[in-house]
Write an enzyme that holds these catalytic residues in place. Structure first.
Site, PDB file in Angstrom:
ATOM      1  N   ARG A  63       0.822  -1.223   0.000  1.00 28.77           N
ATOM      2  CA  ARG A  63       0.000   0.000   0.000  1.00 28.77           C
ATOM      3  C   ARG A  63       0.847   1.260   0.000  1.00 28.77           C
ATOM      4  O   ARG A  63       0.380   2.327  -0.413  1.00 28.77           O
ATOM      5  CB  ARG A  63      -0.987  -0.029   1.174  1.00 28.77           C
ATOM      6  CG  ARG A  63      -2.097  -1.051   0.981  1.00 28.77           C
ATOM      7  CD  ARG A  63      -3.039  -1.096   2.183  1.00 28.77           C
ATOM      8  NE  ARG A  63      -2.363  -1.440   3.404  1.00 28.77           N
ATOM      9  CZ  ARG A  63      -2.025  -2.679   3.768  1.00 28.77           C
ATOM     10  NH1 ARG A  63      -2.353  -3.692   3.006  1.00 28.77           N
ATOM     11  NH2 ARG A  63      -1.377  -2.902   4.891  1.00 28.77           N
ATOM     12  N   GLU A 120       6.674  -9.766  15.963  1.00 28.12           N
ATOM     13  CA  GLU A 120       6.280 -10.205  17.308  1.00 28.12           C
ATOM     14  C   GLU A 120       6.670 -11.679  17.490  1.00 28.12           C
ATOM     15  O   GLU A 120       7.244 -12.067  18.495  1.00 28.12           O
ATOM     16  CB  GLU A 120       4.781 -10.018  17.484  1.00 28.12           C
ATOM     17  CG  GLU A 120       4.374  -9.952  18.928  1.00 28.12           C
ATOM     18  CD  GLU A 120       2.884  -9.758  19.098  1.00 28.12           C
ATOM     19  OE1 GLU A 120       2.419  -9.876  20.225  1.00 28.12           O
ATOM     20  OE2 GLU A 120       2.187  -9.521  18.079  1.00 28.12           O
TER      21      GLU A 120
HETATM   22  P1  AMP Z   1       4.841  -2.281  11.522  1.00 30.25           P
HETATM   23  O1  AMP Z   1       6.111  -2.867  10.997  1.00 30.25           O
HETATM   24  O2  AMP Z   1       4.313  -2.979  12.728  1.00 30.25           O
HETATM   25  O3  AMP Z   1       4.942  -0.772  11.719  1.00 30.25           O
HETATM   26  O4  AMP Z   1       3.741  -2.549  10.423  1.00 30.25           O
HETATM   27  C1  AMP Z   1       3.659  -1.739   9.352  1.00 30.25           C
HETATM   28  C2  AMP Z   1       3.148  -2.423   8.139  1.00 30.25           C
HETATM   29  O5  AMP Z   1       2.045  -3.305   8.389  1.00 30.25           O
HETATM   30  C3  AMP Z   1       2.663  -1.392   7.181  1.00 30.25           C
HETATM   31  O6  AMP Z   1       3.146  -1.701   5.894  1.00 30.25           O
HETATM   32  C4  AMP Z   1       1.162  -1.438   7.271  1.00 30.25           C
HETATM   33  O7  AMP Z   1       0.602  -1.362   5.997  1.00 30.25           O
HETATM   34  C5  AMP Z   1       0.841  -2.766   7.915  1.00 30.25           C
HETATM   35  N1  AMP Z   1      -0.064  -2.640   9.073  1.00 30.25           N
HETATM   36  C6  AMP Z   1       0.264  -2.865  10.366  1.00 30.25           C
HETATM   37  N2  AMP Z   1      -0.791  -2.726  11.174  1.00 30.25           N
HETATM   38  C7  AMP Z   1      -1.836  -2.393  10.380  1.00 30.25           C
HETATM   39  C8  AMP Z   1      -3.222  -2.095  10.630  1.00 30.25           C
HETATM   40  N3  AMP Z   1      -3.758  -2.131  11.855  1.00 30.25           N
HETATM   41  N4  AMP Z   1      -3.986  -1.785   9.575  1.00 30.25           N
HETATM   42  C9  AMP Z   1      -3.455  -1.753   8.328  1.00 30.25           C
HETATM   43  N5  AMP Z   1      -2.172  -2.022   8.039  1.00 30.25           N
HETATM   44  C10 AMP Z   1      -1.366  -2.337   9.049  1.00 30.25           C
END
Ligand code: AMP
Length: 171
Positions: A59, A96
């Site tokens: 995205r 995680e």
């Molecule tokens: P993180 O590495 O935990 O910051 O996760 C980021 C990635 O996961 C991004 O590319 C987001 O598109 C996706 N992502 C994580 N949590 C969500 C959520 N609650 N809703 C949509 N996309 C998420």
């Protein structure tokens, strides 16, 4: 920004139980709001001499491409392992449970570039930090990060260190 917030849809238990997925597709589908988002990103970074906008699969691509166009910068893509055809640099990062990896073409950014990393959601920050590392390992300057929305309760900005972070919406 309230109108944009109103069009972000919460989808409970997607893609797995316990996750509330932030569905940004209604914002993309709204001509006025999509333009507003891109304009807000471009306004923040237009004075920063950005030469490369780096989009994160999948995205992130949807926002990175128009932001690169608006800033007059090049577009680089970071993808899941095995998707890019040329020689790549890989960054492994912790989830995680377990680990994941991302790749970038070795010749997509280089010393002298000023890079902006773009994604839709900042959650724990692991993904964005890994992309930042891919940029700096290649000698480019990491100017900062831009997200449509940030899940503040997950403290993702902590993983991004002292970098400038723009999040249009905070949850
Ligand atoms: P993180 O590495 O935990 O910051 O996760 C980021 C990635 O996961 C991004 O590319 C987001 O598109 C996706 N992502 C994580 N949590 C969500 C959520 N609650 N809703 C949509 N996309 C998420």
């Amino acid at each position: 920004m309230d109108e944009i917030r109103a069009r972000i849809r919460d989808v409970p238990d997607f893609p797995k139980k316990g996750i509330v997925f932030k569905d940004i597709t209604p914002v993309l589908a709204d001509a006025v709001l999509f333009r507003r988002v891109i304009d807000a990103f471009a306004a923040r970074w237009k004075g920063e001499r950005i030469t490369k906008v780096v989009g994160i699969e999948a995205r992130g691509f949807l926002f990175a491409a128009p932001v690169a166009y608006a800033l007059g910068a090049g577009l680089c893509v970071v993808r899941k392992p095995g998707k890019l055809p040329w020689r790549t640099l890989r960054e492994v990062y912790q989830l995680e449970y377990g680990e994941d990896a991302l790749e970038m073409h070795v010749d997509s950014v280089s010393a002298g570039d000023r890079a902006l990393v773009v994604d839709d959601v900042l959650a724990t920050g692991g993904t964005a930090a890994a992309v930042g590392s891919l940029v700096t390992r290649q000698g480019a300057h990491l100017a900062g990060y831009a997200f449509l929305l940030e899940l503040g309760f997950l403290n993702g900005t902590r993983k991004l260190g002292a970098q400038s972070v723009q999040s249009l919406l905070h949850y």
